[in-house]
Design a protein around this motif. Structure first.
Motif, short mmCIF file in Angstrom:
data_model
loop_
_atom_site.label_atom_id
_atom_site.label_comp_id
_atom_site.label_asym_id
_atom_site.label_seq_id
_atom_site.Cartn_x
_atom_site.Cartn_y
_atom_site.Cartn_z
N GLN A 5 22.58 25.31 106.46
CA GLN A 5 22.34 23.96 106.96
C GLN A 5 21.29 23.25 106.12
O GLN A 5 20.34 23.87 105.63
CB GLN A 5 21.87 24.01 108.42
N ALA A 24 19.19 19.31 106.11
CA ALA A 24 18.99 17.98 106.69
C ALA A 24 17.83 17.30 105.98
O ALA A 24 16.84 17.95 105.65
CB ALA A 24 18.70 18.09 108.18
N ASP A 56 15.30 13.65 105.98
CA ASP A 56 14.86 12.54 106.82
C ASP A 56 14.35 11.37 105.99
O ASP A 56 13.54 10.57 106.46
CB ASP A 56 13.79 13.02 107.81
N ARG A 70 22.32 12.31 107.25
CA ARG A 70 21.20 13.23 107.20
C ARG A 70 21.60 14.65 106.78
O ARG A 70 20.80 15.36 106.19
CB ARG A 70 20.54 13.33 108.57
N GLU A 71 22.80 15.08 107.14
CA GLU A 71 23.12 16.50 107.07
C GLU A 71 24.25 16.81 106.09
O GLU A 71 25.28 16.12 106.05
CB GLU A 71 23.49 17.00 108.47
N SER A 102 26.12 20.45 104.89
CA SER A 102 26.16 21.90 105.08
C SER A 102 27.05 22.56 104.03
O SER A 102 27.99 21.95 103.50
CB SER A 102 26.66 22.24 106.49
#
Lengths: 114, 114
Positions: A22, A24, A26, A72-73, A75
């Motif tokens: 994962q 992420a 910001d 934001r993410e 994977s």
């Protein structure tokens, strides 16, 4: 001020197992990247995402899949892990509006496949 | 295609000595050049960057680099090395436009002796 967060930090898998790394950020960056780092090989690009909803292969995409879940993410998935995928994986992000802006890296995930 | 060569895999210096890490690039147009540093267990952090203008650029932590077009080089220097400078150093050449994907060299590991 988290920046780029990667989970997990360490992982051991058996050959054939699957897992998802994962990432992420910001910083409201549009572009995100997955690299692997191996001794003497530097950083090699696995996949990247120029913006939400788009992904493209890098130099070494075989054995991996990615998902840009939202802005934001981003994977990285290993469907059937192999010992050759033992590596340190780095996620990075960047604002693409200015090519001189640097990549921001996470602290990496150290993956061992036995 | 762009490429980066870092000829030295390891460099060993004594604390207080000067340092020069070599980087040679191949790029069809005006290159965008970067040096990143990776401390143990960490992601990469930008030290400095060059696109145009003054060929001697200053970075963080007392580092500087000089762009020499005639030699296709962008060597990193520091006048006096501190023990905390022990790390992996990566040179990268960037592409403008599109999704911006920098190419990294294989890295030079700096060892500092007390």
């Amino acid at each position: 001020n988290a920046g780029v967060t990667q989970t997990p930090k360490f992982q051991v898998l058996k050959t054939g197992q699957s897992m998802t790394l994962q990432c992420a950020q910001d910083m409201n960056h549009n572009s995100m990247y997955w690299y692997r780092q191996d001794p003497g090989m530097g950083l090699r690009l696995i996949y990247y995402s120029a913006s939400e909803g788009t992904t493209d292969k890098g130099e070494v995409p075989n054995g991996y899949n990615v998902s840009r879940l939202n802005k934001r993410e981003f994977s990285l998935r290993l469907e059937s892990a192999a010992p050759s995928q033992t590596s340190v994986y780095f996620c990075a992000s960047k604002s693409p509006e200015n090519f001189l802006l640097p990549l921001h890296f996470g602290n990496g995930t150290r993956l061992t496949v036995t | 295609a762009q490429s980066v060569t870092q000829p030295d895999i390891h460099i060993t210096v004594s604390e207080g000595a000067s340092l020069e890490l070599r980087c040679n690039y191949s790029y069809g147009a005006t290159p965008y050049l970067f040096w990143y540093v990776q401390s143990p267990g960490q992601g990469l952090q930008l030290l400095l960057k060059y696109f145009s203008g003054d060929t001697l650029v200053q970075g963080i932590k007392g580092f500087e680099a000089e762009f020499k077009r005639s030699q296709s080089s962008f060597n990193l220097r520091k006048p006096s090395v501190h023990w905390s400078d022990a790390a992996e150093y990566f040179c990268a050449v960037g592409a403008s436009g599109g999704s911006y994907i920098p190419t990294f060299g294989r890295g030079t590991s700096l060892i500092v002796h007390p």
